[in-house]
Scaffold this active site. Structure first.
Site, PDB file in Angstrom:
ATOM      1  N   THR A  37      -4.824 -13.247   6.255  1.00 49.35           N
ATOM      2  CA  THR A  37      -6.095 -13.627   5.629  1.00 49.35           C
ATOM      3  C   THR A  37      -7.080 -14.115   6.696  1.00 49.35           C
ATOM      4  OG1 THR A  37      -5.496 -15.939   5.312  1.00 49.35           O
ATOM      5  CG2 THR A  37      -4.851 -14.416   3.546  1.00 49.35           C
ATOM      6  N   GLU A  53      -3.255  -7.969   5.927  1.00 40.92           N
ATOM      7  CA  GLU A  53      -3.033  -7.995   7.387  1.00 40.92           C
ATOM      8  C   GLU A  53      -3.356  -9.373   7.968  1.00 40.92           C
ATOM      9  OE1 GLU A  53      -1.726  -5.935   9.329  1.00 40.92           O
ATOM     10  OE2 GLU A  53      -1.740  -4.019   8.259  1.00 40.92           O
ATOM     11  N   GLY A  64     -31.924  -3.252  -4.181  1.00 40.40           N
ATOM     12  CA  GLY A  64     -32.221  -3.781  -5.506  1.00 40.40           C
ATOM     13  C   GLY A  64     -31.164  -3.343  -6.506  1.00 40.40           C
ATOM     14  N   THR A  99       0.850  -1.200   0.000  1.00 34.59           N
ATOM     15  CA  THR A  99       0.000   0.000   0.000  1.00 34.59           C
ATOM     16  C   THR A  99       0.881   1.245   0.000  1.00 34.59           C
ATOM     17  OG1 THR A  99      -1.772  -1.142   1.150  1.00 34.59           O
ATOM     18  CG2 THR A  99      -1.754   1.275   1.316  1.00 34.59           C
TER      19      THR A  99
HETATM   20  P1  TGC Z   1       5.863 -17.881  14.595  1.00 32.53           P
HETATM   21  O1  TGC Z   1       6.915 -18.911  14.722  1.00 32.53           O
HETATM   22  O2  TGC Z   1       4.481 -18.161  15.102  1.00 32.53           O
HETATM   23  O3  TGC Z   1       6.348 -16.512  15.272  1.00 32.53           O
HETATM   24  C1  TGC Z   1       7.633 -15.969  15.029  1.00 32.53           C
HETATM   25  C2  TGC Z   1       7.952 -15.044  16.206  1.00 32.53           C
HETATM   26  O4  TGC Z   1       7.002 -13.979  16.248  1.00 32.53           O
HETATM   27  C3  TGC Z   1       6.239 -14.032  17.465  1.00 32.53           C
HETATM   28  N1  TGC Z   1       4.850 -13.697  17.101  1.00 32.53           N
HETATM   29  C4  TGC Z   1       4.323 -12.516  17.356  1.00 32.53           C
HETATM   30  N2  TGC Z   1       4.805 -11.450  18.005  1.00 32.53           N
HETATM   31  C5  TGC Z   1       4.018 -10.376  18.100  1.00 32.53           C
HETATM   32  N3  TGC Z   1       2.783 -10.338  17.567  1.00 32.53           N
HETATM   33  C6  TGC Z   1       2.260 -11.380  16.894  1.00 32.53           C
HETATM   34  N4  TGC Z   1       1.053 -11.293  16.342  1.00 32.53           N
HETATM   35  C7  TGC Z   1       3.044 -12.542  16.763  1.00 32.53           C
HETATM   36  N5  TGC Z   1       2.860 -13.748  16.174  1.00 32.53           N
HETATM   37  C8  TGC Z   1       3.976 -14.448  16.391  1.00 32.53           C
HETATM   38  C9  TGC Z   1       6.404 -15.450  17.978  1.00 32.53           C
HETATM   39  O5  TGC Z   1       6.235 -15.498  19.367  1.00 32.53           O
HETATM   40  C10 TGC Z   1       7.827 -15.735  17.555  1.00 32.53           C
HETATM   41  O6  TGC Z   1       8.674 -15.029  18.447  1.00 32.53           O
HETATM   42  P2  TGC Z   1      10.128 -15.614  18.840  1.00 32.53           P
HETATM   43  O7  TGC Z   1      10.673 -14.633  19.826  1.00 32.53           O
HETATM   44  O8  TGC Z   1       9.879 -16.988  19.402  1.00 32.53           O
HETATM   45  O9  TGC Z   1      10.914 -15.671  17.567  1.00 32.53           O
HETATM   46  O10 TGC Z   1       5.797 -17.440  13.072  1.00 32.53           O
HETATM   47  P3  TGC Z   1       5.368 -18.238  11.794  1.00 32.53           P
HETATM   48  O11 TGC Z   1       6.451 -18.069  10.799  1.00 32.53           O
HETATM   49  O12 TGC Z   1       4.936 -19.632  12.128  1.00 32.53           O
HETATM   50  O13 TGC Z   1       4.094 -17.384  11.261  1.00 32.53           O
HETATM   51  C11 TGC Z   1       3.029 -17.094  12.073  1.00 32.53           C
HETATM   52  C12 TGC Z   1       1.885 -16.364  11.309  1.00 32.53           C
HETATM   53  C13 TGC Z   1       1.408 -17.199  10.141  1.00 32.53           C
HETATM   54  C14 TGC Z   1       0.756 -16.208  12.289  1.00 32.53           C
HETATM   55  C15 TGC Z   1       2.303 -14.999  10.825  1.00 32.53           C
HETATM   56  O14 TGC Z   1       3.439 -15.042  10.117  1.00 32.53           O
HETATM   57  C16 TGC Z   1       1.213 -14.228  10.128  1.00 32.53           C
HETATM   58  O15 TGC Z   1       0.517 -13.491  10.805  1.00 32.53           O
HETATM   59  N6  TGC Z   1       1.040 -14.312   8.759  1.00 32.53           N
HETATM   60  C17 TGC Z   1       0.169 -13.387   8.039  1.00 32.53           C
HETATM   61  C18 TGC Z   1       1.036 -12.375   7.339  1.00 32.53           C
HETATM   62  C19 TGC Z   1       0.434 -11.013   7.331  1.00 32.53           C
HETATM   63  O16 TGC Z   1      -0.465 -10.678   8.088  1.00 32.53           O
HETATM   64  N7  TGC Z   1       0.969 -10.144   6.494  1.00 32.53           N
HETATM   65  C20 TGC Z   1       0.526  -8.796   6.466  1.00 32.53           C
HETATM   66  C21 TGC Z   1       1.425  -7.951   5.615  1.00 32.53           C
HETATM   67  S1  TGC Z   1       1.221  -6.210   5.866  1.00 32.53           S
HETATM   68  C22 TGC Z   1      -0.274  -5.851   5.192  1.00 32.53           C
HETATM   69  O17 TGC Z   1      -1.017  -6.657   4.765  1.00 32.53           O
HETATM   70  C23 TGC Z   1      -0.622  -4.422   5.179  1.00 32.53           C
HETATM   71  S2  TGC Z   1      -2.146  -4.013   4.482  1.00 32.53           S
HETATM   72  C24 TGC Z   1      -2.162  -2.420   4.987  1.00 32.53           C
HETATM   73  C25 TGC Z   1      -3.324  -1.618   4.621  1.00 32.53           C
HETATM   74  O18 TGC Z   1      -3.421  -1.166   3.469  1.00 32.53           O
HETATM   75  O19 TGC Z   1      -4.130  -1.336   5.534  1.00 32.53           O
HETATM   76  P1  FAD Z   2      -1.209 -16.584   0.232  1.00 30.03           P
HETATM   77  O1  FAD Z   2      -0.388 -16.535   1.465  1.00 30.03           O
HETATM   78  O2  FAD Z   2      -0.611 -17.184  -0.987  1.00 30.03           O
HETATM   79  O3  FAD Z   2      -2.566 -17.339   0.587  1.00 30.03           O
HETATM   80  C1  FAD Z   2      -3.443 -17.827  -0.441  1.00 30.03           C
HETATM   81  C2  FAD Z   2      -4.551 -18.628   0.240  1.00 30.03           C
HETATM   82  O4  FAD Z   2      -3.992 -19.713   0.983  1.00 30.03           O
HETATM   83  C3  FAD Z   2      -5.331 -17.790   1.247  1.00 30.03           C
HETATM   84  O5  FAD Z   2      -6.695 -18.134   1.199  1.00 30.03           O
HETATM   85  C4  FAD Z   2      -4.746 -18.195   2.593  1.00 30.03           C
HETATM   86  O6  FAD Z   2      -5.664 -18.043   3.667  1.00 30.03           O
HETATM   87  C5  FAD Z   2      -4.431 -19.666   2.332  1.00 30.03           C
HETATM   88  N1  FAD Z   2      -3.357 -20.161   3.219  1.00 30.03           N
HETATM   89  C6  FAD Z   2      -2.084 -19.720   3.308  1.00 30.03           C
HETATM   90  N2  FAD Z   2      -1.421 -20.404   4.265  1.00 30.03           N
HETATM   91  C7  FAD Z   2      -2.295 -21.277   4.798  1.00 30.03           C
HETATM   92  C8  FAD Z   2      -2.236 -22.259   5.830  1.00 30.03           C
HETATM   93  N3  FAD Z   2      -1.097 -22.457   6.549  1.00 30.03           N
HETATM   94  N4  FAD Z   2      -3.339 -22.973   6.105  1.00 30.03           N
HETATM   95  C9  FAD Z   2      -4.498 -22.765   5.416  1.00 30.03           C
HETATM   96  N5  FAD Z   2      -4.621 -21.872   4.415  1.00 30.03           N
HETATM   97  C10 FAD Z   2      -3.546 -21.135   4.118  1.00 30.03           C
HETATM   98  N6  FAD Z   2       1.575  -6.513   2.375  1.00 30.03           N
HETATM   99  C11 FAD Z   2       2.563  -5.727   2.913  1.00 30.03           C
HETATM  100  O7  FAD Z   2       3.592  -6.214   3.340  1.00 30.03           O
HETATM  101  N7  FAD Z   2       2.400  -4.368   2.968  1.00 30.03           N
HETATM  102  C12 FAD Z   2       1.288  -3.753   2.509  1.00 30.03           C
HETATM  103  O8  FAD Z   2       1.174  -2.522   2.589  1.00 30.03           O
HETATM  104  C13 FAD Z   2       0.258  -4.545   1.921  1.00 30.03           C
HETATM  105  N8  FAD Z   2      -0.827  -3.952   1.368  1.00 30.03           N
HETATM  106  C14 FAD Z   2      -1.740  -4.713   0.695  1.00 30.03           C
HETATM  107  C15 FAD Z   2      -2.753  -4.086  -0.017  1.00 30.03           C
HETATM  108  C16 FAD Z   2      -3.678  -4.835  -0.752  1.00 30.03           C
HETATM  109  C17 FAD Z   2      -4.732  -4.152  -1.541  1.00 30.03           C
HETATM  110  C18 FAD Z   2      -3.591  -6.245  -0.729  1.00 30.03           C
HETATM  111  C19 FAD Z   2      -4.598  -7.075  -1.469  1.00 30.03           C
HETATM  112  C20 FAD Z   2      -2.582  -6.878  -0.035  1.00 30.03           C
HETATM  113  C21 FAD Z   2      -1.630  -6.125   0.663  1.00 30.03           C
HETATM  114  N9  FAD Z   2      -0.536  -6.722   1.309  1.00 30.03           N
HETATM  115  C22 FAD Z   2       0.448  -5.953   1.883  1.00 30.03           C
HETATM  116  C23 FAD Z   2      -0.314  -8.158   1.188  1.00 30.03           C
HETATM  117  C24 FAD Z   2      -1.189  -9.012   2.108  1.00 30.03           C
HETATM  118  O9  FAD Z   2      -0.771  -8.925   3.433  1.00 30.03           O
HETATM  119  C25 FAD Z   2      -1.130 -10.441   1.602  1.00 30.03           C
HETATM  120  O10 FAD Z   2      -1.859 -10.474   0.388  1.00 30.03           O
HETATM  121  C26 FAD Z   2      -1.689 -11.438   2.583  1.00 30.03           C
HETATM  122  O11 FAD Z   2      -0.862 -11.540   3.721  1.00 30.03           O
HETATM  123  C27 FAD Z   2      -1.889 -12.838   1.967  1.00 30.03           C
HETATM  124  O12 FAD Z   2      -0.765 -13.237   1.264  1.00 30.03           O
HETATM  125  P2  FAD Z   2      -0.913 -13.789  -0.261  1.00 30.03           P
HETATM  126  O13 FAD Z   2      -1.762 -12.831  -0.995  1.00 30.03           O
HETATM  127  O14 FAD Z   2       0.431 -14.088  -0.742  1.00 30.03           O
HETATM  128  O15 FAD Z   2      -1.766 -15.129  -0.106  1.00 30.03           O
END
Ligand code: TGC
Ligand code: FAD
Length: 397
Positions: free
Chosen positions: A372, A370, A346, A170
């Site tokens: 899924t 943020e 509608g 973003t």
């Molecule tokens: P895992 O082994 O569970 O954790 C690694 C280390 O991180 C710690 N931890 C956390 N700490 C703070 N807050 C949390 N929510 C935390 N979750 C885990 C954990 O304790 C560990 O610490 P340490 O000290 O032992 O190393 O990690 P994993 O690799 O198995 O992954 C966990 C998982 C899947 C939950 C995580 O990676 C995840 O949340 N995946 C989703 C990725 C995501 O949300 N990406 C977002 C990208 S930014 C975005 O989308 C911006 S959109 C912005 C907009 O336009 O509004």
């Molecule tokens: P994938 O990780 O490839 O997932 C695909 C599908 O598989 C999903 O349905 C997911 O739920 C499922 N899946 C994945 N892993 C598992 C599992 N272990 N078990 C079961 N199901 C699973 N990212 C940033 O860093 N910064 C930003 O500013 C930012 N802005 C964004 C803005 C927009 C408009 C969008 C659409 C996305 C943005 N993102 C940003 C990225 C966003 O955080 C990712 O799209 C999101 O984390 C999902 O990753 P992916 O799209 O690669 O999907």
């Protein structure tokens, strides 16, 4: 805007807000009415983000409301942050996104993990909107699993060399700085600040989105970018750094989604009282009342959820898993409310004269970014069972 905005407050939650919360809410609501509503539909149709919003959001205090005043923030609490997010997302998820990223994903890490020099250099300008920031975690090959990121920094003695690519970022094409997460020579995740203009750094835009069309999205591409050592965030190592930022942003999204839902509900209620079929307002039909009553029930539950989460966050007690539950629940709630209330209108519901379709399409991004919808469910599942169901790789990490 077709109808005046009178958001529901069925459980009198207003009584729990302080005067400060109400003042900031009123200022943001007025700004959304005045500055966003007249142009947002056209901006979304044209796939463009009006850049003037950045300065205006800065003037409003929407960037870094919980960051201390000495760094340009407003020094308010987390409920104030939530209230602001609700009002902004009533306007459009793109506006809330801009404020979420600037506040939780750029100012928060610099404030929490940055050096004193970094805080003084960047935070006041980010708060005012003089600088735009973005956050690079997601990569082409790693979205839900950011721990497998490929972007690297190599220690070259007096500087680092940054290589890799981030995707779906973003505001990257319009950002002056990017908070980027990359692995170092030891494989540890580090945070750094990349500045636009650094040689080898580009940020191409991603077009053709059907969702969040009024938000700019792009890539971050790093080809041997020289990063001065003073641009590394010294206060954090490991994946928990970016995940802590996500906690703050997800918290804001949980509040924000309520605003998108109340905008849809408010519109549908008023439309249904005016629109007649079979000589009766459509609001008099039980089937339409069911949609409205269920929407209000779900909105009210979501409002209560974020209120309590806000109290816990102010007390430093909100857990990441609680935040995941609220983000997941409230975004799904808003998406369902948008879909159901659109039907109340509608055919009119599919036009840009009303906000439902735009909110609905936006929320498809919000339910994906943020973390899924699925990922947040797995976080809850792991929290309550103690068993990580993310897959073999995550279990072995
Ligand atoms: P895992 O082994 O569970 O954790 C690694 C280390 O991180 C710690 N931890 C956390 N700490 C703070 N807050 C949390 N929510 C935390 N979750 C885990 C954990 O304790 C560990 O610490 P340490 O000290 O032992 O190393 O990690 P994993 O690799 O198995 O992954 C966990 C998982 C899947 C939950 C995580 O990676 C995840 O949340 N995946 C989703 C990725 C995501 O949300 N990406 C977002 C990208 S930014 C975005 O989308 C911006 S959109 C912005 C907009 O336009 O509004
Ligand atoms: P994938 O990780 O490839 O997932 C695909 C599908 O598989 C999903 O349905 C997911 O739920 C499922 N899946 C994945 N892993 C598992 C599992 N272990 N078990 C079961 N199901 C699973 N990212 C940033 O860093 N910064 C930003 O500013 C930012 N802005 C964004 C803005 C927009 C408009 C969008 C659409 C996305 C943005 N993102 C940003 C990225 C966003 O955080 C990712 O799209 C999101 O984390 C999902 O990753 P992916 O799209 O690669 O999907």
């Amino acid at each position: 805007m077709p109808y005046p905005y009178t958001p529901p407050d069925y459980y009198l939650l207003d009584e729990l807000l302080s005067d400060e919360h109400k003042i900031i809410r009123s200022a943001v609501r007025d700004w959304v009415d005045r500055s966003v509503m007249p142009v947002i539909e056209e901006a979304a149709q044209n796939h463009e983000f009006p850049l003037r919003f950045i300065r205006e959001l800065g003037e409003l205090g929407a960037f870094g409301p919980f960051i201390p005043e000495k760094y340009g923030g407003a020094g308010m609490d987390h409920i104030a942050y939530g209230v602001i997010m609700t009002e902004l997302e009533r306007g459009d998820s793109a506006i809330r996104s801009a404020a979420s990223v600037q506040t939780s994903l750029v100012m928060y890490p610099i404030y929490t993990f940055g050096s004193e020099e970094q805080k003084r250099k960047y935070l006041p300008k980010l708060a005012s909107g003089e600088l735009i920031g973005c956050f690079g975690l997601t990569e082409p090959n790693h979205g839900s699993d950011p721990g497998s990121m490929e972007t690297r920094i190599r220690d070259m003695g007096d500087h680092y060399l940054l290589n890799g690519a981030k995707m779906w970022i973003t505001n990257s094409p319009i950002a002056d700085i990017a908070v980027v997460w990359a692995k170092d020579d030891d494989g540890k995740v580090r945070g750094l600040i990349a500045e636009k203009g650094m040689k080898g750094f580009s940020a191409p835009e991603t077009r053709n989105k059907w969702s969040l069309r009024a938000s700019v999205t792009g890539e971050l591409v790093f080809d041997n970018v020289k990063i001065p050592k003073e641009n590394i965030l010294p206060g954090i190592k490991g994946l928990k750094g970016p995940l802590m930022c996500l906690n703050s942003a997800r918290y804001g999204i949980a509040w924000g989604a309520v605003g998108a839902a109340t905008d849809c509900y408010n519109t549908a209620l008023q439309y249904s009282l005016e629109r007649k079929q079979f000589d009766q307002p459509i609001a008099s039909f039980q089937l339409q009342q069911k949609k409205l009553a269920e929407a209000l029930t779900e909105i009210t539950k979501a409002q209560l959820l974020v209120w309590r989460l806000g109290v816990l966050k102010n007390q430093g007690k909100a857990t990441p898993a609680q935040i995941s539950m609220a983000k997941r629940n409230n975004v799904e709630m808003a998406l369902k409310v948008a879909r159901e209330t659109r039907q109340i209108l509608g055919a009119m519901g599919i036009t840009g004269d009303f906000p439902m379709m735009r909110h609905m399409m936006n929320l498809e991004s919000v339910i994906t970014y943020e973390g899924t919808h699925d990922v947040h469910l797995l976080i809850t599942g792991a929290d309550i069972t103690g068993i990580n169901a993310f897959g073999i790789k995550a279990k072995n990490r």
